[in-house]
Write a protein that holds these residues in place. Structure first.
Motif, short mmCIF file in Angstrom:
data_model
loop_
_atom_site.label_atom_id
_atom_site.label_comp_id
_atom_site.label_asym_id
_atom_site.label_seq_id
_atom_site.Cartn_x
_atom_site.Cartn_y
_atom_site.Cartn_z
N LEU A 107 0.84 -1.20 0.00
CA LEU A 107 0.00 0.00 0.00
C LEU A 107 0.87 1.24 0.00
O LEU A 107 1.67 1.46 0.92
CB LEU A 107 -0.90 0.02 1.24
N ASN A 108 0.71 2.05 -1.03
CA ASN A 108 1.46 3.30 -1.15
C ASN A 108 0.57 4.43 -0.63
O ASN A 108 -0.23 5.00 -1.35
CB ASN A 108 1.85 3.52 -2.61
N LYS A 109 0.75 4.75 0.66
CA LYS A 109 -0.26 5.55 1.34
C LYS A 109 -0.29 7.01 0.89
O LYS A 109 -1.31 7.68 1.03
CB LYS A 109 -0.08 5.46 2.85
N ASP A 110 0.81 7.52 0.34
CA ASP A 110 0.83 8.93 -0.05
C ASP A 110 0.72 9.15 -1.55
O ASP A 110 1.02 10.24 -2.05
CB ASP A 110 2.06 9.63 0.52
N GLU A 111 0.27 8.10 -2.26
CA GLU A 111 -0.15 8.30 -3.64
C GLU A 111 -1.47 7.58 -3.93
O GLU A 111 -1.92 7.53 -5.06
CB GLU A 111 0.93 7.88 -4.64
N ASP A 112 -2.06 7.01 -2.84
CA ASP A 112 -3.38 6.38 -2.94
C ASP A 112 -3.40 5.26 -3.99
O ASP A 112 -4.29 5.18 -4.84
CB ASP A 112 -4.46 7.41 -3.26
N ILE A 118 -3.05 -0.28 -8.60
CA ILE A 118 -4.49 -0.07 -8.41
C ILE A 118 -4.71 1.26 -7.69
O ILE A 118 -4.08 1.53 -6.66
CB ILE A 118 -5.11 -1.20 -7.57
N LYS A 119 -5.60 2.07 -8.18
CA LYS A 119 -5.96 3.33 -7.52
C LYS A 119 -6.94 3.02 -6.38
O LYS A 119 -7.90 2.27 -6.56
CB LYS A 119 -6.61 4.28 -8.53
N THR A 120 -6.70 3.63 -5.21
CA THR A 120 -7.56 3.39 -4.04
C THR A 120 -8.16 4.70 -3.55
O THR A 120 -7.89 5.76 -4.09
CB THR A 120 -6.75 2.78 -2.88
N ASP A 121 -8.94 4.57 -2.48
CA ASP A 121 -9.38 5.76 -1.76
C ASP A 121 -8.17 6.35 -1.04
O ASP A 121 -7.06 5.82 -1.12
CB ASP A 121 -10.51 5.40 -0.79
N HIS A 122 -8.39 7.42 -0.29
CA HIS A 122 -7.29 8.21 0.24
C HIS A 122 -6.55 7.51 1.38
O HIS A 122 -7.17 7.03 2.33
CB HIS A 122 -7.84 9.55 0.74
N ASN A 123 -5.21 7.43 1.25
CA ASN A 123 -4.33 6.98 2.32
C ASN A 123 -4.53 5.51 2.71
O ASN A 123 -4.87 5.20 3.85
CB ASN A 123 -4.50 7.89 3.54
N PRO A 124 -4.30 4.59 1.78
CA PRO A 124 -4.38 3.17 2.14
C PRO A 124 -3.29 2.80 3.14
O PRO A 124 -2.10 3.07 2.91
CB PRO A 124 -4.17 2.46 0.80
N HIS A 125 -3.69 2.21 4.26
CA HIS A 125 -2.76 2.05 5.38
C HIS A 125 -2.48 0.61 5.74
O HIS A 125 -1.34 0.22 5.91
CB HIS A 125 -3.32 2.78 6.60
N GLU A 126 -3.54 -0.20 5.95
CA GLU A 126 -3.36 -1.59 6.37
C GLU A 126 -4.12 -2.51 5.43
O GLU A 126 -5.12 -2.12 4.83
CB GLU A 126 -3.82 -1.78 7.81
N VAL A 127 -3.66 -3.77 5.36
CA VAL A 127 -4.17 -4.68 4.34
C VAL A 127 -4.17 -6.11 4.87
O VAL A 127 -3.31 -6.50 5.66
CB VAL A 127 -3.31 -4.58 3.06
N ILE A 128 -5.16 -6.89 4.43
CA ILE A 128 -5.21 -8.31 4.79
C ILE A 128 -5.91 -9.07 3.67
O ILE A 128 -6.83 -8.55 3.02
CB ILE A 128 -5.94 -8.53 6.15
N THR A 154 -8.94 -9.10 -1.09
CA THR A 154 -8.01 -8.35 -0.24
C THR A 154 -8.74 -7.14 0.30
O THR A 154 -9.42 -6.42 -0.45
CB THR A 154 -6.77 -7.89 -1.03
N TYR A 155 -8.62 -6.92 1.62
CA TYR A 155 -9.25 -5.79 2.28
C TYR A 155 -8.20 -4.73 2.58
O TYR A 155 -7.13 -5.04 3.13
CB TYR A 155 -9.91 -6.23 3.58
N VAL A 156 -8.52 -3.48 2.24
CA VAL A 156 -7.57 -2.38 2.39
C VAL A 156 -8.24 -1.26 3.19
O VAL A 156 -9.27 -0.71 2.77
CB VAL A 156 -7.13 -1.83 1.02
N ALA A 157 -7.68 -0.94 4.35
CA ALA A 157 -8.20 0.16 5.16
C ALA A 157 -7.58 1.47 4.67
O ALA A 157 -6.37 1.65 4.74
CB ALA A 157 -7.86 -0.06 6.63
N CYS A 158 -8.43 2.35 4.15
CA CYS A 158 -7.99 3.65 3.65
C CYS A 158 -8.27 4.69 4.73
O CYS A 158 -9.40 5.16 4.88
CB CYS A 158 -8.70 3.99 2.34
N SER A 159 -7.24 5.04 5.48
CA SER A 159 -7.44 5.72 6.75
C SER A 159 -7.97 7.15 6.61
O SER A 159 -8.81 7.58 7.40
CB SER A 159 -6.13 5.73 7.53
N LEU A 160 -7.49 7.90 5.64
CA LEU A 160 -7.98 9.26 5.47
C LEU A 160 -9.19 9.34 4.54
O LEU A 160 -9.88 10.36 4.51
CB LEU A 160 -6.85 10.17 4.96
N GLY A 161 -9.46 8.28 3.82
CA GLY A 161 -10.69 8.20 3.02
C GLY A 161 -11.86 7.68 3.82
O GLY A 161 -13.01 7.75 3.39
N ASN A 162 -11.54 7.11 5.03
CA ASN A 162 -12.57 6.53 5.91
C ASN A 162 -13.39 5.46 5.18
O ASN A 162 -14.62 5.42 5.26
CB ASN A 162 -13.46 7.62 6.49
#
Length: 305
Positions: free
Chosen positions: A8-13, A29-39, A47-55
């Motif tokens: 997860l590249n958190k500062d390019e989403d 892959i383009k994600t919502d804002h600030n992808p942080h953790e993944v499982i 795959t589940y991706v928590a996008c912390s600043l995109g909520n």
């Protein structure tokens, strides 16, 4: 079968899908804002991706590597840590600033229950090997929230060191390891009594902790000293057997997420500030290469399909 790293590249989403055989990015892959953790789901299909600043939680189809669903909730406030129950049917999500744990059905990908920790900065999720207990480190309250998985209820809060973040239970189920980022320590607790059995100094600002598949080592990512502490869980010297840091491996700057491959022969460390992934050979305990990814990689997962 193919092996991938999901970084997860958190500062390019974005997410980098890295082929482990070639160490090359196969897809971004383009994600919502600030992808942080993944499982990765238990069946490896999602795959589940928590996008912390995109909520949001972005859900990726692992066959197409496309986002197929985006999960939201009014109380998502910096959604972060992720953990799967042993049967893979439930996903636990820790939301840092709302101080809540969300329990998600992985078949429907809908939120079934929300638990309030009432603790400050509930940040990560880790399960016991038997799947009966979940641990949530609360960075600002200097403790762990203990959840009874069968009842889906909070049953305890355990005091640990200041600023706990990296948490994992040894595969033997007997010892709980906690990395405390505010005083650069590792606590080893008895999982029955929660008594602190050992305290160890590690690197500066330890933020992630994972065990090797065989349980021989715990690896701790030290963010500000840019290295990984190697803890041998049964180090034998002068008749004593105890957990001990036997090496500190230099990696890239701002070490973050750590993941092992399936057989435990290699570990991969996401380096936030050098925009790459360190490859650690677990036989030699040395960095043997780097993989370039996107801007500020943090969360990382391993996928074999």
């Amino acid at each position: 079968m193919k092996e991938y790293l999901i970084a997860l590249n958190k500062d390019e989403d974005t997410i980098s899908i890295v082929n482990v055989e070639t160490n090359e990015i196969e897809k971004t892959i383009k994600t919502d804002h600030n992808p942080h953790e993944v499982i990765v789901s238990a069946d490896r299909k999602k795959t589940y991706v928590a996008c912390s600043l995109g909520n949001t939680v972005d859900i990726v189809d692992n066959e197409t590597f496309e986002i197929v669903k985006r999960l939201t909730h009014p109380d998502f406030n910096f959604p972060h840590g992720l953990g799967l129950t042993k049967d893979g049917k439930k996903l636990y999500l820790a939301s840092t600033y709302s101080e809540k744990v969300f329990i998600i059905n992985t078949e429907t990908d809908e939120i079934e229950k929300v638990l309030s920790t009432f603790q400050k900065y509930s940040h990560m999720v880790s399960f016991s090997p038997d799947g009966k207990t979940a641990y949530i480190p609360n960075i600002g309250s200097h403790n762990l929230t203990v959840i009874d998985v069968e009842k889906e209820e909070i049953v305890n809060h355990i005091p640990v060191g200041p600023g706990p973040e990296g948490v994992a239970v040894h595969p033997n189920g007997e010892h709980l390891y906690v990395a405390n980022q505010d005083d650069n320590t590792l606590f080893v607790l008895d999982t029955n009594s929660y008594q602190v059995l050992h305290k160890r100094r590690v690197g500066s600002v330890p933020v992630r902790l994972v065990f090797s598949p065989d349980g021989k080592y715990a690896l701790i990512a030290n963010r500000e000293s840019n290295d990984v502490s190697v803890i041998q869980v049964e180090h034998k010297v002068n008749g004593l057997v105890r957990p001990w840091e036997i090496k500190r491996i230099p990696v890239g700057r701002w070490a973050g997420g750590i993941v092992f491959n399936e057989d435990g022969s290699r570990a991969y460390v996401a380096n936030n500030k050098t925009n790459d992934i360190s490859i650690i050979n677990m036989k030699t305990l040395k960095e043997e290469g780097r993989i370039d990814v996107g801007i500020h990689p943090d969360g990382i997962a391993y996928l074999k399909i």
